[in-house]
Design an enzyme around this catalytic site. Structure first.
Site, PDB file in Angstrom:
ATOM      1  N   GLY A 166       0.842  -1.193   0.000  1.00  0.00           N
ATOM      2  CA  GLY A 166       0.000   0.000   0.000  1.00  0.00           C
ATOM      3  C   GLY A 166       0.875   1.240   0.000  1.00  0.00           C
ATOM      4  O   GLY A 166       2.062   1.167   0.336  1.00  0.00           O
TER       5      GLY A 166
ATOM      6  N   GLN B 280       3.254   9.900   1.220  1.00  0.00           N
ATOM      7  CA  GLN B 280       4.544   9.195   1.284  1.00  0.00           C
ATOM      8  C   GLN B 280       5.442   9.508   0.093  1.00  0.00           C
ATOM      9  O   GLN B 280       6.635   9.191   0.108  1.00  0.00           O
ATOM     10  CB  GLN B 280       4.332   7.683   1.409  1.00  0.00           C
TER      11      GLN B 280
ATOM     12  N   CYS C 117       5.958  -0.057   7.581  1.00  0.00           N
ATOM     13  CA  CYS C 117       5.628   1.138   6.807  1.00  0.00           C
ATOM     14  C   CYS C 117       6.845   1.535   5.975  1.00  0.00           C
ATOM     15  O   CYS C 117       7.969   1.579   6.490  1.00  0.00           O
ATOM     16  CB  CYS C 117       5.248   2.282   7.751  1.00  0.00           C
ATOM     17  N   LEU C 118       6.610   1.832   4.710  1.00  0.00           N
ATOM     18  CA  LEU C 118       7.719   2.216   3.826  1.00  0.00           C
ATOM     19  C   LEU C 118       8.367   3.519   4.287  1.00  0.00           C
ATOM     20  O   LEU C 118       9.506   3.798   3.912  1.00  0.00           O
ATOM     21  CB  LEU C 118       7.225   2.339   2.378  1.00  0.00           C
TER      22      LEU C 118
ATOM     23  N   HIS D  44      -4.382   1.409   7.722  1.00  0.00           N
ATOM     24  CA  HIS D  44      -3.016   1.953   7.788  1.00  0.00           C
ATOM     25  C   HIS D  44      -2.869   3.137   6.817  1.00  0.00           C
ATOM     26  O   HIS D  44      -2.317   4.184   7.172  1.00  0.00           O
ATOM     27  CB  HIS D  44      -2.031   0.820   7.464  1.00  0.00           C
ATOM     28  N   GLU D  45      -3.389   2.963   5.590  1.00  0.00           N
ATOM     29  CA  GLU D  45      -3.253   4.025   4.572  1.00  0.00           C
ATOM     30  C   GLU D  45      -4.141   5.232   4.897  1.00  0.00           C
ATOM     31  O   GLU D  45      -3.719   6.387   4.715  1.00  0.00           O
ATOM     32  CB  GLU D  45      -3.602   3.499   3.180  1.00  0.00           C
TER      33      GLU D  45
ATOM     34  N   HIS E 212      -2.549   7.430   7.279  1.00  0.00           N
ATOM     35  CA  HIS E 212      -1.566   8.335   6.649  1.00  0.00           C
ATOM     36  C   HIS E 212      -2.231   9.628   6.172  1.00  0.00           C
ATOM     37  O   HIS E 212      -1.640  10.708   6.259  1.00  0.00           O
ATOM     38  CB  HIS E 212      -0.897   7.669   5.443  1.00  0.00           C
TER      39      HIS E 212
HETATM   40  O1  GNR Z   1       4.018  -2.509   2.526  1.00  0.00           O
HETATM   41  C1  GNR Z   1       3.359  -2.378   3.564  1.00  0.00           C
HETATM   42  N1  GNR Z   1       3.026  -3.485   4.289  1.00  0.00           N
HETATM   43  C2  GNR Z   1       2.139  -3.450   5.335  1.00  0.00           C
HETATM   44  C3  GNR Z   1       2.090  -4.562   6.175  1.00  0.00           C
HETATM   45  C4  GNR Z   1       1.197  -4.602   7.221  1.00  0.00           C
HETATM   46  C5  GNR Z   1       0.348  -3.535   7.426  1.00  0.00           C
HETATM   47  C6  GNR Z   1       0.398  -2.422   6.623  1.00  0.00           C
HETATM   48  C7  GNR Z   1       1.277  -2.388   5.575  1.00  0.00           C
HETATM   49  S1  GNR Z   1       1.317  -1.008   4.541  1.00  0.00           S
HETATM   50  C8  GNR Z   1       2.984  -1.028   4.043  1.00  0.00           C
HETATM   51  C9  GNR Z   1       3.272   0.053   3.022  1.00  0.00           C
HETATM   52  C10 GNR Z   1       3.049   1.408   3.633  1.00  0.00           C
HETATM   53  O2  GNR Z   1       3.826   1.949   4.365  1.00  0.00           O
HETATM   54  N2  GNR Z   1       1.921   2.003   3.358  1.00  0.00           N
HETATM   55  O3  GNR Z   1       1.642   3.205   3.894  1.00  0.00           O
HETATM   56 NI    NI Z   2       2.739   3.283   5.778  1.00  0.00          NI
END
Ligand code: GNR
Ligand code: NI
Length: 176
Positions: free
Chosen positions: A46, A51, A94-95, A136-137, A140
């Protein structure tokens, strides 16, 4: 398509609340494609626009497994319209916080209303990893990171480590 540099903790951009999109046009679809390419390159499942430095309420997700066909999805102005009482725990990463992982508890299933890349209103109910990823997204888009859902002690340790990494990378710049 273009792979864009990722914004990394403790960049204050990650705490910005992103703005709703007023129209879904070609430049926005181009940004969505760039976000997807950036996400696949990372790789991740995601990515939120902030980001890659764009404070816009758009996110992309592809939870297809390695070896499966790609299944890119674009969510514009997404809103959680219902969350289950049931909770589930996933190990998240999270990236924007590379190489740090922690378990987070969230609603196990969510219903999300959004515009697709054609600007058409859609609603989906998601569970499992898709529910976790959408939450999660969407966090953000509101300047919230998954480390905000862990203990203060762990969060402070992670933030401290990333501040130090940023300092070591660029000694002369404005990193607290
Ligand atoms: O790549 C991602 N893997 C992930 C694993 C578990 C819960 C959420 C994520 S999202 C993350 C990519 C990211 O930072 N998205 O904002
Ligand atoms: Ni993230």
């Amino acid at each position: 398509m273009t792979i864009k540099p990722l914004i990394i903790l403790p960049d204050p951009l990650l705490r910005q609340v992103s703005k709703p999109l007023e129209r879904v046009d070609e430049p926005l679809r181009k940004l969505a494609d760039d976000m997807l390419e950036t996400m696949y390159d990372a790789p991740g499942i995601g990515l939120a626009a902030i980001q890659v430095g764009e404070p816009l309420r758009m996110l992309v997700i592809d939870i297809a497994k390695e070896g499966e066909e790609r299944a890119p999805q674009v969510f514009i102005n997404p809103e959680i319209v219902h969350s289950s009482d049931e909770r589930s725990v996933y190990e998240e990463g999270c990236l924007s916080i590379p190489d740090y992982y922690a378990e987070v508890e969230r609603p196990a299933s969510v219903r999300v209303r959004f515009l697709d890349r054609e600007g058409k209103e859609q609603e989906i109910t998601a569970d499992g990893v898709m529910a976790t990823c959408l939450q999660h997204e969407i966090d953000h888009l509101n300047g919230v990171l998954f480390i905000d859902h862990i203990s203060r002690l762990k969060r402070d340790m992670v933030v401290k480590k990333f501040k130090k990494l940023a300092r070591d990378r660029q000694p002369s710049r404005l990193v607290g």
